[in-house]
Design a protein around this motif. Sequence first.
Motif, mmCIF file in Angstrom:
data_model
loop_
_atom_site.group_PDB
_atom_site.id
_atom_site.type_symbol
_atom_site.label_atom_id
_atom_site.label_comp_id
_atom_site.label_asym_id
_atom_site.label_seq_id
_atom_site.Cartn_x
_atom_site.Cartn_y
_atom_site.Cartn_z
ATOM 1 N N LYS A 55 0.854 -1.181 0.000
ATOM 2 C CA LYS A 55 0.000 0.000 0.000
ATOM 3 C C LYS A 55 0.890 1.231 0.000
ATOM 4 O O LYS A 55 1.841 1.332 0.783
ATOM 5 N N GLY A 56 0.592 2.183 -0.891
ATOM 6 C CA GLY A 56 1.436 3.352 -0.989
ATOM 7 C C GLY A 56 0.814 4.416 -1.870
ATOM 8 O O GLY A 56 -0.309 4.258 -2.367
ATOM 9 N N PRO A 57 1.532 5.501 -2.076
ATOM 10 C CA PRO A 57 1.008 6.587 -2.927
ATOM 11 C C PRO A 57 0.915 6.132 -4.378
ATOM 12 O O PRO A 57 1.822 5.482 -4.902
ATOM 13 N N PHE A 58 -0.204 6.506 -5.017
ATOM 14 C CA PHE A 58 -0.418 6.103 -6.409
ATOM 15 C C PHE A 58 -0.888 7.307 -7.214
ATOM 16 O O PHE A 58 -1.714 8.102 -6.754
ATOM 17 N N GLN A 59 -0.377 7.404 -8.413
ATOM 18 C CA GLN A 59 -0.747 8.489 -9.318
ATOM 19 C C GLN A 59 -0.737 7.967 -10.741
ATOM 20 O O GLN A 59 0.199 7.268 -11.142
ATOM 21 N N VAL A 60 -1.779 8.294 -11.506
ATOM 22 C CA VAL A 60 -1.839 7.868 -12.908
ATOM 23 C C VAL A 60 -0.880 8.739 -13.714
ATOM 24 O O VAL A 60 -1.033 9.958 -13.774
ATOM 25 N N THR A 61 0.102 8.122 -14.298
ATOM 26 C CA THR A 61 1.087 8.845 -15.111
ATOM 27 C C THR A 61 1.279 8.123 -16.434
ATOM 28 O O THR A 61 1.054 6.919 -16.538
ATOM 29 N N ILE A 62 1.714 8.887 -17.420
ATOM 30 C CA ILE A 62 2.047 8.298 -18.719
ATOM 31 C C ILE A 62 3.421 8.802 -19.139
ATOM 32 O O ILE A 62 3.773 9.966 -18.890
ATOM 33 N N PRO A 63 4.237 7.950 -19.747
ATOM 34 C CA PRO A 63 5.555 8.400 -20.226
ATOM 35 C C PRO A 63 5.423 9.098 -21.582
ATOM 36 O O PRO A 63 4.711 8.619 -22.465
ATOM 37 N N ILE A 64 6.064 10.222 -21.719
ATOM 38 C CA ILE A 64 6.064 10.957 -22.987
ATOM 39 C C ILE A 64 7.475 11.456 -23.268
ATOM 40 O O ILE A 64 8.308 11.547 -22.357
ATOM 41 N N ASN A 65 7.730 11.789 -24.510
ATOM 42 C CA ASN A 65 9.015 12.369 -24.908
ATOM 43 C C ASN A 65 8.848 13.864 -25.146
ATOM 44 O O ASN A 65 7.883 14.292 -25.801
ATOM 45 N N GLY A 66 9.755 14.654 -24.606
ATOM 46 C CA GLY A 66 9.715 16.103 -24.773
ATOM 47 C C GLY A 66 10.987 16.625 -25.412
ATOM 48 O O GLY A 66 12.072 16.088 -25.187
ATOM 49 N N ILE A 67 10.833 17.662 -26.230
ATOM 50 C CA ILE A 67 11.969 18.297 -26.893
ATOM 51 C C ILE A 67 12.219 19.654 -26.242
ATOM 52 O O ILE A 67 11.296 20.439 -26.041
ATOM 53 N N VAL A 68 13.476 19.928 -25.925
ATOM 54 C CA VAL A 68 13.842 21.206 -25.323
ATOM 55 C C VAL A 68 13.848 22.287 -26.403
ATOM 56 O O VAL A 68 14.528 22.147 -27.425
ATOM 57 N N LEU A 69 13.072 23.346 -26.178
ATOM 58 C CA LEU A 69 13.006 24.476 -27.101
ATOM 59 C C LEU A 69 13.236 25.770 -26.332
ATOM 60 O O LEU A 69 12.959 25.832 -25.134
ATOM 61 N N PRO A 70 13.723 26.802 -26.996
ATOM 62 C CA PRO A 70 13.861 28.097 -26.319
ATOM 63 C C PRO A 70 12.490 28.658 -25.963
ATOM 64 O O PRO A 70 11.502 28.417 -26.668
ATOM 65 N N GLN A 71 12.434 29.429 -24.883
ATOM 66 C CA GLN A 71 11.167 30.021 -24.449
ATOM 67 C C GLN A 71 10.596 30.924 -25.523
ATOM 68 O O GLN A 71 9.395 30.948 -25.769
ATOM 69 N N THR A 72 11.472 31.695 -26.192
ATOM 70 C CA THR A 72 11.049 32.606 -27.258
ATOM 71 C C THR A 72 11.988 32.468 -28.444
ATOM 72 O O THR A 72 13.203 32.519 -28.278
ATOM 73 N N SER A 73 11.422 32.289 -29.628
ATOM 74 C CA SER A 73 12.209 32.213 -30.864
ATOM 75 C C SER A 73 11.604 33.162 -31.891
ATOM 76 O O SER A 73 10.383 33.225 -32.046
ATOM 77 N N ILE A 74 12.465 33.902 -32.578
ATOM 78 C CA ILE A 74 12.044 34.797 -33.643
ATOM 79 C C ILE A 74 12.656 34.289 -34.942
ATOM 80 O O ILE A 74 13.879 34.148 -35.051
ATOM 81 N N TYR A 75 11.802 34.012 -35.922
ATOM 82 C CA TYR A 75 12.296 33.534 -37.213
ATOM 83 C C TYR A 75 12.844 34.689 -38.029
ATOM 84 O O TYR A 75 12.306 35.800 -38.008
ATOM 85 N N LEU A 76 13.911 34.405 -38.747
ATOM 86 C CA LEU A 76 14.517 35.385 -39.650
ATOM 87 C C LEU A 76 14.114 35.045 -41.080
ATOM 88 O O LEU A 76 14.561 34.034 -41.630
ATOM 89 N N ASP A 77 13.267 35.872 -41.669
ATOM 90 C CA ASP A 77 12.866 35.698 -43.060
ATOM 91 C C ASP A 77 13.362 36.885 -43.874
ATOM 92 O O ASP A 77 13.349 38.029 -43.398
ATOM 93 N N ALA A 78 13.809 36.610 -45.083
ATOM 94 C CA ALA A 78 14.276 37.683 -45.972
ATOM 95 C C ALA A 78 13.082 38.537 -46.394
ATOM 96 O O ALA A 78 12.167 38.052 -47.055
ATOM 97 N N GLN A 79 13.073 39.816 -45.981
ATOM 98 C CA GLN A 79 11.986 40.711 -46.361
ATOM 99 C C GLN A 79 12.053 41.064 -47.843
ATOM 100 O O GLN A 79 11.032 41.287 -48.483
#
Length: 418
Positions: A55-79
């Motif tokens: 008997k112990g603590p139980f929590q429904v969890t699922i394994p997932i894969n995450g990708i590290v991304l910057p908090q803010t990204s600005i794309y550079l497009d040729a105007q």
Amino acid sequence: MDRVIEKKTWTFKRILTIAGITAIALLIGASYYFTAGKSRLNVDTERITISEVKKGPFQVTIPINGIVLPQTSIYLDAQEGGRVEQKFVEDGTVMQEGQPILRLSNPDLELSLANQETSVFNVLTQMQIARNNAQQNTVSRLNQMAEVDNALKEAERLYNLNKKLIAQKVIGSQEYLQAENAYQYQVRRKKLTEDIMRQDSATNKIQLQQQEQSYLNMKKALDLMKKKVGDLVVKAPIGGQLTSFDAEIGQNISAGTRLGQIDAATGFKIRADIDEHYISNVFTGLTAKFTFANKEYKLKIKKVYTQVVSNRFQVDMEFVGEVPQGIRRGQTLQILLALSDETEAILVPKGGFYQTTGGNWIFKVSEDGKTAYRVDIQLNRQNPDYYEVMEGLKPGDKVVTSSYENYGNMEILVLKKE
């Protein structure tokens, strides 16, 4: 005289017969015991997994894969499109806001800028000429108005004088009428001159406003053209690291081409893919955890992308508390996402038995540890490590959790060590 011979009760033949009958009975009993009773199978304990229910603590969890991304990204497009003439930095450079990245050349655009500058200069010149003409016309009209005023005053003086003289019968009516007509003429002349001056003033004002608006429009077009030419020098919109930058000297770049991106140095977020089966159970605020460099870190879902692509949807997660040192953009993390609150429950470790039993029964080890027998159970929720037990087991019970694939319909496992 004949002697009566007593007959022996336990003869050798009789004993042998009884022994045979007894042996047959035992054989039949043993056969019945081993065939008609519960089926058994000898199992080597070294080849199975025996787990303890707890008997112990139980929590429904699922394994997932995450990708590290910057908090803010600005794309550079040729105007603007053009040919790469100069590269000021390379991929991976940490940029300051406004720092040049590369310079393009576009002769057609630069020629258009020169033509636009000439057109603006011509409009400005025409506007100045028109303003000068309007000022000269105003001066001329004012001079004319002064002459009209003077003539009116003189006609009015003579008219008033002749009015007195005719009353005294000094002059004739003909002379008086001439003075009166001259006066009336000068009154009408002044009114006409004033009307002409007002019309000229309104016309000049409208013309000047139109020319000024035309100049402003062309000036805006010129400013836009200057900006387009200025956009040939691609600059960093924010401070951060330049990534995915791939351009070479002499390369022709079309307008709208993605040149790279700037990752702001404001932190990281995690973007994860989740099976669409869980889409109704995933919402903002759910927590998750992962281990990095032997230390556990916490995450929280900040945004859910409800669009499903290839049977999966995405979420963005932010760090709660400490951010691990050493993570990099594009790194993959193994994450456990919690779909429920933590509660106390009776738990049985997950194992291969579930594929055979569907969670409806399990082999429970006897108290002496020599056998394991089938018992009916009821399982509920699960996570990557445990099943939640609702009925059939209690804390401290030991069960066989390894695969039952080779046990067939056996009801009892005889546990032995080879």
